[in-house]
Design an enzyme around this catalytic site. Structure first.
Site, mmCIF file in Angstrom:
data_model
loop_
_atom_site.group_PDB
_atom_site.id
_atom_site.type_symbol
_atom_site.label_atom_id
_atom_site.label_comp_id
_atom_site.label_asym_id
_atom_site.label_seq_id
_atom_site.Cartn_x
_atom_site.Cartn_y
_atom_site.Cartn_z
ATOM 1 N N GLY A 69 0.807 -1.214 0.000
ATOM 2 C CA GLY A 69 0.000 0.000 0.000
ATOM 3 C C GLY A 69 0.842 1.266 0.000
ATOM 4 O O GLY A 69 0.529 2.231 -0.707
ATOM 5 N N ASN A 149 -8.452 4.292 8.229
ATOM 6 C CA ASN A 149 -7.933 3.110 8.931
ATOM 7 C C ASN A 149 -8.115 3.174 10.441
ATOM 8 O O ASN A 149 -8.149 2.139 11.101
ATOM 9 C CB ASN A 149 -6.460 2.892 8.582
ATOM 10 C CG ASN A 149 -5.636 4.142 8.694
ATOM 11 O OD1 ASN A 149 -5.929 5.161 8.048
ATOM 12 N ND2 ASN A 149 -4.623 4.112 9.523
ATOM 13 N N GLN A 177 -7.896 0.132 3.176
ATOM 14 C CA GLN A 177 -8.816 -0.445 4.162
ATOM 15 C C GLN A 177 -10.145 -0.883 3.549
ATOM 16 O O GLN A 177 -10.852 -1.696 4.127
ATOM 17 C CB GLN A 177 -9.097 0.558 5.289
ATOM 18 C CG GLN A 177 -7.906 0.823 6.188
ATOM 19 C CD GLN A 177 -7.482 -0.383 7.016
ATOM 20 O OE1 GLN A 177 -8.271 -1.278 7.311
ATOM 21 N NE2 GLN A 177 -6.212 -0.413 7.403
ATOM 22 N N SER A 197 -3.537 -3.067 -0.687
ATOM 23 C CA SER A 197 -2.423 -3.816 -0.094
ATOM 24 C C SER A 197 -2.869 -5.231 0.271
ATOM 25 O O SER A 197 -3.900 -5.413 0.923
ATOM 26 C CB SER A 197 -1.961 -3.072 1.163
ATOM 27 O OG SER A 197 -1.080 -3.882 1.911
ATOM 28 N N GLY A 198 -2.070 -6.225 -0.130
ATOM 29 C CA GLY A 198 -2.447 -7.629 0.072
ATOM 30 C C GLY A 198 -2.635 -8.044 1.518
ATOM 31 O O GLY A 198 -3.562 -8.794 1.846
ATOM 32 N N HIS A 199 -1.764 -7.552 2.407
ATOM 33 C CA HIS A 199 -1.821 -8.079 3.776
ATOM 34 C C HIS A 199 -2.989 -7.530 4.589
ATOM 35 O O HIS A 199 -3.234 -7.967 5.710
ATOM 36 C CB HIS A 199 -0.487 -7.852 4.507
ATOM 37 C CG HIS A 199 -0.243 -6.457 4.985
ATOM 38 N ND1 HIS A 199 -0.475 -6.088 6.293
ATOM 39 C CD2 HIS A 199 0.226 -5.360 4.364
ATOM 40 C CE1 HIS A 199 -0.143 -4.805 6.439
ATOM 41 N NE2 HIS A 199 0.284 -4.346 5.287
ATOM 42 N N CYS A 323 0.824 2.730 13.193
ATOM 43 C CA CYS A 323 1.867 3.647 12.729
ATOM 44 C C CYS A 323 2.227 4.661 13.787
ATOM 45 O O CYS A 323 3.345 5.157 13.843
ATOM 46 C CB CYS A 323 1.398 4.390 11.493
ATOM 47 S SG CYS A 323 0.489 3.354 10.364
HETATM 48 C C1 LIG Z 1 -1.900 -0.257 5.960
HETATM 49 C C2 LIG Z 1 -2.241 0.958 5.189
HETATM 50 C C3 LIG Z 1 -1.344 1.492 4.232
HETATM 51 C C4 LIG Z 1 0.023 0.908 4.016
HETATM 52 O O1 LIG Z 1 -0.010 -0.352 3.396
HETATM 53 P P1 LIG Z 1 1.286 -1.292 3.486
HETATM 54 O O2 LIG Z 1 0.984 -2.420 2.556
HETATM 55 O O3 LIG Z 1 1.400 -1.725 4.901
HETATM 56 O O4 LIG Z 1 2.449 -0.479 3.024
HETATM 57 C C5 LIG Z 1 -1.746 2.598 3.518
HETATM 58 N N1 LIG Z 1 -2.946 3.161 3.713
HETATM 59 C C6 LIG Z 1 -3.830 2.687 4.600
HETATM 60 C C7 LIG Z 1 -5.169 3.335 4.748
HETATM 61 C C8 LIG Z 1 -3.500 1.575 5.376
HETATM 62 O O5 LIG Z 1 -4.374 1.118 6.272
#
Ligand SMILES: *Cc1c(COP(=O)(O)O)cnc(C)c1O
Length: 382
Positions: A69, A149, A177, A197-199, A323
């Site tokens: 992400g 988030n 999200q 983002s995959g995770h 974060c």
């Molecule tokens: C987790 C998150 C990101 C960052 O994604 P990563 O894959 O961990 O780098 C960016 N934006 C939002 C809203 C997120 O929740």
């Protein structure tokens, strides 16, 4: 253990791990080779691209794989403003974005771009009138997250997209999200660029994608080979791409059922806390919020201490967002929705997921009530 921190990361689904396994040691060919052996890798990458494109009602060639992400957000912002700098140097975003957007905007300010950080209302919504007023002739990009988030508020994305389109301004949304949690159609929402983002949806860490609408120019983010249509070089992370594709496919299958269950579990938890604990303030909108997000600020307590007490009961939650944990500043999101620092420090975020049970909701509600009361009693004795 009760895991209620799915906004920070999700466990990888078993099917996803299984789908990736062959591409590590067995079908390891570089997807860019021309011999027969490479065909499997190439086919696997393109199948994943197809699945993700379909999930967004986009076209295959509009999906670009990234390493997560943060990379997608960086590319969306830096890449487009670079490509459109002749047209203007003004960017509009919000005060409640993820740091992957906010810190990129700060960087771009140092590079000579101008950024307007829109405030939000008490629920965390961008005010459309303020957005319209912020638009200038030299505005080239609007970046507003799909859903927040921390507090879970879902922004009025369709209206924002329409405003951007009407003014001929590109619209990027950080949907990390929202993607795979709620349905997204890039045409309906008038989205030009979208990060995921995959995770965050039961896929592998270090994988992601950026949707770039056909015809939108972006500078290459990584220069090198011709992968990803020459816009993002580097040998494809075949297992990771297969994994994010499998996670997207799984998420699309389970989405409606998950939304239905999580929404009811979320509302049960919100109701339990509001009815049993005085001085509990719900953060984010009551209705336009992610199905899995519960976020409260409690008067007279420290969120960090509450977290430790819950951890002692094997409940994983979050104080604000992962974060900002460890930083002394109250969360920028809670500040933006007008929470006073004393109240912001007493914040607890619980984000539900695929494996969350009703029993876990009951245990968690009791543990939160018990520990908030305990902390308040201790504070009063001091
Ligand atoms: C987790 C998150 C990101 C960052 O994604 P990563 O894959 O961990 O780098 C960016 N934006 C939002 C809203 C997120 O929740």
């Amino acid at each position: 253990m009760i895991y209620l921190d799915h906004a920070a990361t999700t466990p990888m689904a078993r099917q996803v791990a299984a789908s990736m396994e062959p591409y590590y040691a067995k079908d390891y060919a570089n997807a860019s080779t021309i011999y027969e052996f490479g065909e499997q890798s190439r086919h696997a990458v393109e199948r994943a691209r197809e699945i993700i494109a379909r999930s967004l009602h986009a076209r295959k060639q509009e999906i670009y794989f990234t390493a997560g992400g943060s990379e997608s957000d960086n590319w969306a912002l830096k890449g487009t403003v670079e490509a459109y700098k002749e047209k203007g140097r003004h960017i509009i975003t919000t005060q409640i974005e993820h740091h992957a957007v906010l810190h990129t905007c700060r960087y771009l300010e140092e590079q000579g771009y101008e950024v307007t950080y829109l405030p939000v209302d008490e629920q965390g919504f961008v005010r459309l009138k303020q957005l319209e007023e912020a638009i200038r002739p030299d505005t080239i990009l609007i970046s507003v997250m799909f859903a927040n988030n921390e507090i879970g508020t879902i922004e009025p994305i369709a209206q924002i997209g329409r405003i951007a389109g009407r003014h001929g301004i590109l619209f990027h949304t950080d949907a990390v999200q929202a993607y795979a949690q709620i349905p997204i159609n890039v045409d309906f929402y008038h989205i030009d660029l979208l990060s995921a983002s995959g995770h965050k949806f039961y896929g592998p860490k270090g994988t992601g994608f950026l949707y770039i609408r056909d015809g939108v120019k972006t500078a290459s983010f990584i220069h090198g080979g011709g992968q990803e249509q020459g816009r993002r070089a580097g040998t494809e992370n075949v297992p990771g791409i297969v994994g994010i594709g499998a996670a997207a496919e799984l998420a699309m299958h389970t989405m409606s059922e998950r939304i239905y269950r999580e929404t009811r579990q979320r509302d049960r938890l919100i109701h339990a806390i509001q009815s049993r604990i005085p001085g509990a303030w719900l953060n984010g909108d009551r209705y336009a919020r992610l199905p899995n997000n519960v976020n409260f600020s409690f008067e007279e307590i420290e969120g960090e201490t509450l977290l430790l007490l819950l951890d002692a009961k094997d409940i994983c939650a979050s104080a604000a967002s992962a974060c900002s944990t460890g930083s002394a500043e109250p969360s920028h999101v809670l500040t933006a929705i007008g929470r006073k620092p004393e109240l912001a420090y007493g914040t607890l975020r619980m984000t539900l997921g695929e494996g969350t049970t009703w029993e876990e909701i009951r245990i968690t509600a009791e543990a939160v009530e018990e520990n908030v009361k305990l902390l308040r009693e201790v504070a009063r004795m001091e």
